[in-house]
Scaffold this active site. Sequence first.
Site, PDB file in Angstrom:
ATOM      1  N   PRO A   1       0.812  -1.222   0.000  1.00 26.26           N
ATOM      2  CA  PRO A   1       0.000   0.000   0.000  1.00 26.26           C
ATOM      3  C   PRO A   1       0.846   1.273   0.000  1.00 26.26           C
ATOM      4  O   PRO A   1       0.338   2.358  -0.251  1.00 26.26           O
ATOM      5  CB  PRO A   1      -0.834  -0.107   1.279  1.00 26.26           C
ATOM      6  CG  PRO A   1      -0.268  -1.221   2.074  1.00 26.26           C
ATOM      7  CD  PRO A   1       0.566  -2.065   1.178  1.00 26.26           C
TER       8      PRO A   1
ATOM      9  N   GLU B   1       2.677  -7.506   8.641  1.00 25.77           N
ATOM     10  CA  GLU B   1       2.661  -6.054   8.838  1.00 25.77           C
ATOM     11  C   GLU B   1       3.583  -5.331   7.875  1.00 25.77           C
ATOM     12  O   GLU B   1       3.585  -4.124   7.792  1.00 25.77           O
ATOM     13  CB  GLU B   1       3.014  -5.710  10.289  1.00 25.77           C
ATOM     14  CG  GLU B   1       1.805  -5.688  11.205  1.00 25.77           C
ATOM     15  CD  GLU B   1       1.015  -6.979  11.184  1.00 25.77           C
ATOM     16  OE1 GLU B   1       1.635  -8.062  11.231  1.00 25.77           O
ATOM     17  OE2 GLU B   1      -0.212  -6.922  11.102  1.00 25.77           O
TER      18      GLU B   1
ATOM     19  N   ARG C   1      -3.942  -8.480 -20.371  1.00 26.43           N
ATOM     20  CA  ARG C   1      -4.910  -7.919 -21.333  1.00 26.43           C
ATOM     21  C   ARG C   1      -4.233  -7.073 -22.405  1.00 26.43           C
ATOM     22  O   ARG C   1      -4.790  -6.863 -23.473  1.00 26.43           O
ATOM     23  CB  ARG C   1      -5.949  -7.048 -20.614  1.00 26.43           C
ATOM     24  CG  ARG C   1      -6.853  -7.793 -19.674  1.00 26.43           C
ATOM     25  CD  ARG C   1      -7.852  -6.844 -19.041  1.00 26.43           C
ATOM     26  NE  ARG C   1      -8.790  -6.317 -20.020  1.00 26.43           N
ATOM     27  CZ  ARG C   1      -9.828  -7.002 -20.498  1.00 26.43           C
ATOM     28  NH1 ARG C   1     -10.046  -8.231 -20.097  1.00 26.43           N
ATOM     29  NH2 ARG C   1     -10.628  -6.453 -21.385  1.00 26.43           N
TER      30      ARG C   1
ATOM     31  N   ASP D   1     -10.439  -1.206 -24.214  1.00 26.64           N
ATOM     32  CA  ASP D   1     -11.083  -1.181 -22.921  1.00 26.64           C
ATOM     33  C   ASP D   1     -11.403   0.248 -22.535  1.00 26.64           C
ATOM     34  O   ASP D   1     -10.797   1.187 -23.030  1.00 26.64           O
ATOM     35  CB  ASP D   1     -10.137  -1.732 -21.863  1.00 26.64           C
ATOM     36  CG  ASP D   1     -10.294  -3.221 -21.717  1.00 26.64           C
ATOM     37  OD1 ASP D   1     -11.412  -3.709 -21.929  1.00 26.64           O
ATOM     38  OD2 ASP D   1      -9.306  -3.881 -21.390  1.00 26.64           O
TER      39      ASP D   1
HETATM   40  N1  ADE Z   1      -0.906  -5.062   0.198  1.00 22.22           N
HETATM   41  C1  ADE Z   1      -1.801  -4.629   1.093  1.00 22.22           C
HETATM   42  N2  ADE Z   1      -2.552  -3.638   0.603  1.00 22.22           N
HETATM   43  C2  ADE Z   1      -2.117  -3.426  -0.666  1.00 22.22           C
HETATM   44  C3  ADE Z   1      -2.480  -2.512  -1.685  1.00 22.22           C
HETATM   45  N3  ADE Z   1      -3.454  -1.617  -1.525  1.00 22.22           N
HETATM   46  N4  ADE Z   1      -1.806  -2.569  -2.848  1.00 22.22           N
HETATM   47  C4  ADE Z   1      -0.803  -3.449  -3.026  1.00 22.22           C
HETATM   48  N5  ADE Z   1      -0.412  -4.328  -2.100  1.00 22.22           N
HETATM   49  C5  ADE Z   1      -1.066  -4.324  -0.932  1.00 22.22           C
END
Ligand code: ADE
Length: 240
Positions: free
Chosen positions: A87, A114, A152, A165
């Site tokens: 993330p 984590e 794709r 697309d």
């Molecule tokens: N791992 C946990 N959340 C994620 C996300 N939003 N994007 C990529 N990998 C992740």
Amino acid sequence: MRIDILTLFPEMFGGPFGHSIIKRAIDNNIVQIELHNIRNSGIGKHKVVDDYPYGGGEGMVMMPEPLFDSLTKLNIENGTPTVLLTPQGRQFSQKTADNLAQKSRLILICGRYEGVDERVREHMVTDEISIGDYVISGGELAAMVVVDAIIRRLPGALGAEIEQDSMMNGLLEYPQYTRPAQYQGWEVPAVLLSGNHAEITKWRRQQSIKKTAKRRPDLLKDADLSESERQIIQNEIKDR
Ligand code: ADE
């Protein structure tokens, strides 16, 4: 194209990769996907892959060594993108998918728990990608999303399916209809039944622009629009 995926949960990929367009691309040798279980490079008899964070705190952190060993086994050439799904990465987009689809090889690392030891980010990966501003339980689902979007874009992967697309021209897709022409009194727009292909193309383009202006105005700055199309947007804004 060859895609290597490092994960603690290779079984998770069976469903998405065993169906539809991805399966067909694999069967037709358009893409080769290799899953590698990071645990095979785990430490000691118990194949440990994670440990407590230095400095204390919640949860476990993936250790650098099993990831480094997993990567070493892959004989990666210089210049091969090695991407950590996290993330904290830059936001994945159609453009990133298009860029990655040009590569002959791609390495994806699925983070878990984590997080991963910061030295993995610093020394072992070339890029970090997030699929959106939310946290999911690990990089596996994110890797599936990334792989699907890339495949794709590989020549031949879509077969008979449309190659255009939503998003590929920077706009949202126009509304689609199929039979019946009347359903519970809800009608299909007359232009689509007219057989006039020039009018249909024009209508679809206008619908795409209007929908994008309404829902995702942020996309319009990069869209390739004519002067009269920019006017459609101005009218949309005025009508609101
Ligand atoms: N791992 C946990 N959340 C994620 C996300 N939003 N994007 C990529 N990998 C992740």
